[in-house]
Design a protein around this motif. Structure first.
Motif, PDB file in Angstrom:
ATOM      1  N   GLY A 176      14.247   8.078  13.563  1.00 54.23           N
ATOM      2  CA  GLY A 176      15.640   7.693  13.381  1.00 54.23           C
ATOM      3  C   GLY A 176      15.812   6.186  13.313  1.00 54.23           C
ATOM      4  N   THR A 177      14.858   5.514  12.739  1.00 46.43           N
ATOM      5  CA  THR A 177      14.915   4.066  12.632  1.00 46.43           C
ATOM      6  C   THR A 177      14.661   3.651  11.187  1.00 46.43           C
ATOM      7  OG1 THR A 177      14.118   2.000  13.600  1.00 46.43           O
ATOM      8  CG2 THR A 177      12.471   3.705  13.239  1.00 46.43           C
ATOM      9  N   THR A 178      14.404   2.372  10.977  1.00 48.27           N
ATOM     10  CA  THR A 178      14.196   1.846   9.640  1.00 48.27           C
ATOM     11  C   THR A 178      12.840   1.163   9.562  1.00 48.27           C
ATOM     12  OG1 THR A 178      15.241  -0.238  10.228  1.00 48.27           O
ATOM     13  CG2 THR A 178      16.663   1.480   9.285  1.00 48.27           C
ATOM     14  N   ASP A 203       0.866  -1.186   0.000  1.00 43.04           N
ATOM     15  CA  ASP A 203       0.000   0.000   0.000  1.00 43.04           C
ATOM     16  C   ASP A 203       0.903   1.236   0.000  1.00 43.04           C
ATOM     17  OD1 ASP A 203      -1.635   2.154   0.550  1.00 43.04           O
ATOM     18  OD2 ASP A 203      -2.784   1.117   2.106  1.00 43.04           O
ATOM     19  N   PRO A 204       0.936   1.984  -1.124  1.00 37.52           N
ATOM     20  CA  PRO A 204       1.862   3.122  -1.220  1.00 37.52           C
ATOM     21  C   PRO A 204       1.650   4.182  -0.132  1.00 37.52           C
ATOM     22  CG  PRO A 204       0.867   2.656  -3.360  1.00 37.52           C
ATOM     23  CD  PRO A 204       0.175   1.801  -2.356  1.00 37.52           C
ATOM     24  N   ALA A 205       0.408   4.489   0.184  1.00 45.09           N
ATOM     25  CA  ALA A 205       0.143   5.525   1.199  1.00 45.09           C
ATOM     26  C   ALA A 205       0.624   5.073   2.568  1.00 45.09           C
ATOM     27  CB  ALA A 205      -1.348   5.856   1.240  1.00 45.09           C
ATOM     28  N   LEU A 206       0.351   3.822   2.916  1.00 42.31           N
ATOM     29  CA  LEU A 206       0.777   3.300   4.213  1.00 42.31           C
ATOM     30  C   LEU A 206       2.301   3.230   4.283  1.00 42.31           C
ATOM     31  CD1 LEU A 206       0.005   2.072   6.945  1.00 42.31           C
ATOM     32  CD2 LEU A 206      -0.071  -0.157   5.819  1.00 42.31           C
ATOM     33  N   TYR A 207       2.922   2.784   3.197  1.00 43.63           N
ATOM     34  CA  TYR A 207       4.384   2.698   3.177  1.00 43.63           C
ATOM     35  C   TYR A 207       5.018   4.084   3.331  1.00 43.63           C
ATOM     36  CZ  TYR A 207       9.112   1.406   1.936  1.00 43.63           C
ATOM     37  OH  TYR A 207      10.469   1.221   1.965  1.00 43.63           O
ATOM     38  N   ARG A 208       4.468   5.097   2.629  1.00 43.50           N
ATOM     39  CA  ARG A 208       5.014   6.461   2.744  1.00 43.50           C
ATOM     40  C   ARG A 208       4.903   6.970   4.182  1.00 43.50           C
ATOM     41  NH1 ARG A 208       2.706   7.220  -2.402  1.00 43.50           N
ATOM     42  NH2 ARG A 208       0.805   8.054  -1.491  1.00 43.50           N
ATOM     43  N   ARG A 209       3.749   6.723   4.808  1.00 44.07           N
ATOM     44  CA  ARG A 209       3.561   7.177   6.204  1.00 44.07           C
ATOM     45  C   ARG A 209       4.528   6.463   7.142  1.00 44.07           C
ATOM     46  NH1 ARG A 209      -2.389   7.406   8.188  1.00 44.07           N
ATOM     47  NH2 ARG A 209      -1.372   8.679   9.761  1.00 44.07           N
ATOM     48  N   ALA A 210       4.699   5.155   6.932  1.00 44.56           N
ATOM     49  CA  ALA A 210       5.622   4.390   7.778  1.00 44.56           C
ATOM     50  C   ALA A 210       7.060   4.869   7.569  1.00 44.56           C
ATOM     51  CB  ALA A 210       5.498   2.902   7.467  1.00 44.56           C
ATOM     52  N   GLN A 269       7.501   8.192   9.321  1.00 43.62           N
ATOM     53  CA  GLN A 269       7.577   7.983  10.766  1.00 43.62           C
ATOM     54  C   GLN A 269       8.932   7.394  11.155  1.00 43.62           C
ATOM     55  OE1 GLN A 269       5.307   9.039  12.879  1.00 43.62           O
ATOM     56  NE2 GLN A 269       6.429   8.317  14.653  1.00 43.62           N
ATOM     57  N   ALA A 270       9.444   6.468  10.349  1.00 40.47           N
ATOM     58  CA  ALA A 270      10.746   5.859  10.628  1.00 40.47           C
ATOM     59  C   ALA A 270      11.855   6.912  10.572  1.00 40.47           C
ATOM     60  CB  ALA A 270      11.023   4.738   9.638  1.00 40.47           C
TER      61      ALA A 270
END
Length: 133
Positions: free
Chosen positions: A124-126, A109-116, A119-120
């Motif tokens: 400062g995480t992955t 899901d492009p929108a969910l991936y962009r938000r995640a 947030q990452a």
């Protein structure tokens, strides 16, 4: 040919003075109301703009205070690990936040991936993509 002459030469000026005397308070009242409305509208716009600016400043101060508190907590955690004489790998693991975990379906899901991803980066995480087992 006769010309019309008022009986008193100052009759017109007396009538004009009476008119001005009677009309002036009403004209001033109407003018005052009109000007008052315009001033209130102008001040209302300035008040709204200044309130918005103050709210933005407060938000920035809150964000700065939250960031300072987070930085202090991280510094305290690092100091505690250094005081315990932990090795470098343990310190790195302790200071690195947990990755954000997405399933393969969620990552598609492009929108969910962009938000995640945003947030990452903010934390400062992955992002870690896992199977759906």
């Amino acid at each position: 040919m006769e010309m019309f002459m008022p009986e008193e030469p100052n009759a017109d000026s007396k009538l004009m003075e009476q008119f001005i005397e009677n009309a002036t308070p009403k004209l001033l009242e109407a003018l005052t109301e009109h000007v008052s409305k315009q001033v209130e509208e102008s001040i209302s716009g300035l008040k709204d703009a200044s309130q918005k600016m103050l709210d933005e400043i407060k938000d920035q101060k809150r964000a700065a205070a939250a960031q300072a508190a987070q930085d202090k907590a991280e510094a305290d955690r690092l100091k505690a690990m250094l005081d315990r004489k932990d090795d470098a790998a343990t310190i790195n693991a302790g200071l690195t936040p947990e990755p954000i975990t997405l399933t393969r379906m969620q990552a598609r899901d492009p929108a969910l991936y962009r938000r995640a991803k945003a947030q990452a980066e903010k934390q400062g995480t992955t992002i870690q993509i896992v199977s759906e087992d």
